[in-house]
Design an enzyme around this catalytic site. Structure first.
Site, mmCIF file in Angstrom:
data_model
loop_
_atom_site.group_PDB
_atom_site.id
_atom_site.type_symbol
_atom_site.label_atom_id
_atom_site.label_comp_id
_atom_site.label_asym_id
_atom_site.label_seq_id
_atom_site.Cartn_x
_atom_site.Cartn_y
_atom_site.Cartn_z
ATOM 1 N N LYS A 17 0.825 -1.218 0.000
ATOM 2 C CA LYS A 17 0.000 0.000 0.000
ATOM 3 C C LYS A 17 0.855 1.263 0.000
ATOM 4 C CE LYS A 17 -2.324 -0.900 3.824
ATOM 5 N NZ LYS A 17 -1.808 -2.217 4.242
ATOM 6 N N ARG A 92 -9.891 1.554 9.007
ATOM 7 C CA ARG A 92 -9.393 0.247 9.433
ATOM 8 C C ARG A 92 -10.526 -0.645 9.912
ATOM 9 N NH1 ARG A 92 -3.748 0.736 9.342
ATOM 10 N NH2 ARG A 92 -2.757 -0.818 10.640
ATOM 11 N N ARG A 129 11.183 -7.095 6.059
ATOM 12 C CA ARG A 129 11.202 -5.639 5.828
ATOM 13 C C ARG A 129 12.091 -4.927 6.860
ATOM 14 N NH1 ARG A 129 5.507 -2.496 5.446
ATOM 15 N NH2 ARG A 129 5.299 -2.915 7.662
ATOM 16 N N ARG A 161 11.021 -2.713 12.124
ATOM 17 C CA ARG A 161 9.965 -2.064 12.908
ATOM 18 C C ARG A 161 9.547 -3.021 14.013
ATOM 19 N NH1 ARG A 161 5.317 0.111 8.829
ATOM 20 N NH2 ARG A 161 3.975 -0.729 10.443
ATOM 21 N N ARG A 172 -1.383 -8.306 13.890
ATOM 22 C CA ARG A 172 -1.858 -7.308 12.918
ATOM 23 C C ARG A 172 -2.653 -7.969 11.800
ATOM 24 N NH1 ARG A 172 3.419 -5.096 11.045
ATOM 25 N NH2 ARG A 172 2.342 -3.441 9.937
HETATM 26 P P1 AMP Z 1 0.318 0.768 9.520
HETATM 27 O O1 AMP Z 1 1.584 1.471 9.159
HETATM 28 O O2 AMP Z 1 -0.867 1.225 8.695
HETATM 29 O O3 AMP Z 1 0.448 -0.719 9.557
HETATM 30 O O4 AMP Z 1 -0.032 1.232 11.006
HETATM 31 C C1 AMP Z 1 0.856 1.005 12.079
HETATM 32 C C2 AMP Z 1 0.092 1.021 13.394
HETATM 33 O O5 AMP Z 1 -0.524 2.310 13.585
HETATM 34 C C3 AMP Z 1 -1.068 0.046 13.495
HETATM 35 O O6 AMP Z 1 -0.654 -1.255 13.871
HETATM 36 C C4 AMP Z 1 -1.928 0.711 14.557
HETATM 37 O O7 AMP Z 1 -1.363 0.550 15.854
HETATM 38 C C5 AMP Z 1 -1.804 2.168 14.202
HETATM 39 N N1 AMP Z 1 -2.820 2.598 13.222
HETATM 40 C C6 AMP Z 1 -2.585 3.060 11.951
HETATM 41 N N2 AMP Z 1 -3.728 3.373 11.341
HETATM 42 C C7 AMP Z 1 -4.724 3.108 12.234
HETATM 43 C C8 AMP Z 1 -6.150 3.233 12.185
HETATM 44 N N3 AMP Z 1 -6.781 3.666 11.090
HETATM 45 N N4 AMP Z 1 -6.846 2.878 13.292
HETATM 46 C C9 AMP Z 1 -6.242 2.437 14.407
HETATM 47 N N5 AMP Z 1 -4.902 2.287 14.520
HETATM 48 C C10 AMP Z 1 -4.140 2.633 13.438
#
Ligand code: AMP
Length: 219
Positions: A17, A92, A129, A161, A172
Site C-alpha cells: 500500500k 481500518r 522488511r 519495525r 496485525r
Molecule cells: P500501519 O503502518 O498502517 O500498519 O499502522 C501502524 C500502526 O498504527 C497500526 O498497527 C496501529 O497501531 C496504528 N494505526 C494506523 N492506522 C490506524 C487506524 N486507522 N486505526 C487504528 N490504529 C491505526
C-alpha cells in the site's frame, strides 16, 4: 473545478500500500495520508500523542477510532488536501469507514482499491522488511543498507519495525481479517470497490490501479 479525488487503498500489511500510495500521490497530485506514518512520526517526536500511542503501536494493536478520525479530519483541512487524498491504513474498521463518510459528505470515497496478496507472501515480506528510522526508506533484509544498518539515502539507522516482529505480525494480520476485511463488502455495496492483483511488480500494480481509476472516470 474537478471533484476532489479520495482514494482508499486497502490491503493486508505488507501488500504494498505504502509504495503504491507514494506513486499515486505523485501521479494524481494528492497527498498520501498514512495514519500509521502520522502515528509513528508522533512517537518519534515524543509528542503527547506519541507517548499516548507508543505501546499500542509496538504491540501491533489498533489505537482508538476517535483519535485516528481526529487526525484524518485535521489532515484534510491542510491546503494540500483540497483536491482530495490517498488514504493508506485508514479506515481500518466499519466505524472508521462510517466516520470517513460523515467527514467527506456528498461525494464520499471516489474509489476503494483492494490490493490482493496471498497471506503467505505478506508474512514473508513483513518479516524481511527493514526501515530507515530517519527517512522511512524501506529495504529488504538482504539489501546492503539492511545488512550494514546504515541507510544508503540519508545515513540513518536501518532497523526492523517493532511491529514487524513475528508476534506483532500475527496480531496485525488477525486484526486485518477481523476488522478491516469487512470493509471490502462495505465499499462493494457502495459500488466503488476495485480489486487489483498485488502479487506483481510494483510497476504492473500501478498500471492496473491507474487503468481502474480511468475506467471508472473518477480522475
Ligand atoms: P500501519 O503502518 O498502517 O500498519 O499502522 C501502524 C500502526 O498504527 C497500526 O498497527 C496501529 O497501531 C496504528 N494505526 C494506523 N492506522 C490506524 C487506524 N486507522 N486505526 C487504528 N490504529 C491505526
Amino acid at each position: 473545478m474537478a471533484a476532489p479525488l479520495y482514494l482508499v487503498v486497502l490491503g493486508k500489511q505488507g501488500a504494498g500500500k505504502g509504495t503504491q500510495c507514494d506513486r499515486l500521490s505523485a501521479l494524481y497530485e494528492i497527498p498520501h495520508v498514512s495514519t500509521g506514518d502520522m502515528l509513528r512520526a508522533a512517537v518519534k517526536a515524543d509528542s503527547e500523542l506519541g507517548r499516548e500511542v507508543a505501546s499500542v503501536l509496538e504491540a501491533g494493536a489498533l489505537v482508538s477510532d476517535d483519535l485516528v478520525v481526529r487526525l484524518v479530519d485535521e489532515r484534510f483541512t491542510q491546503a494540500d488536501a483540497v483536491g482530495g487524498a490517498l488514504l493508506d491504513g485508514f479506515p481500518r474498521n466499519l466505524a472508521q469507514a462510517e466516520a470517513l463518510e460523515a467527514l467527506l459528505g456528498a461525494g464520499g470515497v471516489s474509489l476503494c482499491v483492494s490490493l490482493e496478496v496471498p497471506l503467505e507472501l505478506v508474512a514473508v515480506r513483513l518479516s524481511s522488511r527493514r526501515v530507515c528510522r530517519d527517512c522511512g526508506t524501506i529495504y529488504s533484509e538482504r539489501d546492503p543498507s539492511a545488512v550494514s544498518g546504515v541507510c544508503a539515502k540519508c545515513g540513518g539507522v536501518v532497523e526492523q519495525r517493532a511491529d514487524d516482529r513475528p508476534e506483532a505480525i500475527r496480531r496485525r494480520l488477525e486484526t486485518y481479517e477481523r476488522d478491516t476485511a469487512p470493509l471490502l463488502d462495505f465499499y462493494r455495496s457502495r459500488g466503488v470497490l476495485v480489486s487489483v492483483n498485488g502479487d506483481q511488480s510494483p510497476d504492473d500494480v500501478t498500471r492496473d490501479i491507474v487503468a481502474a481509476i480511468s475506467e471508472r472516470g473518477v480522475a
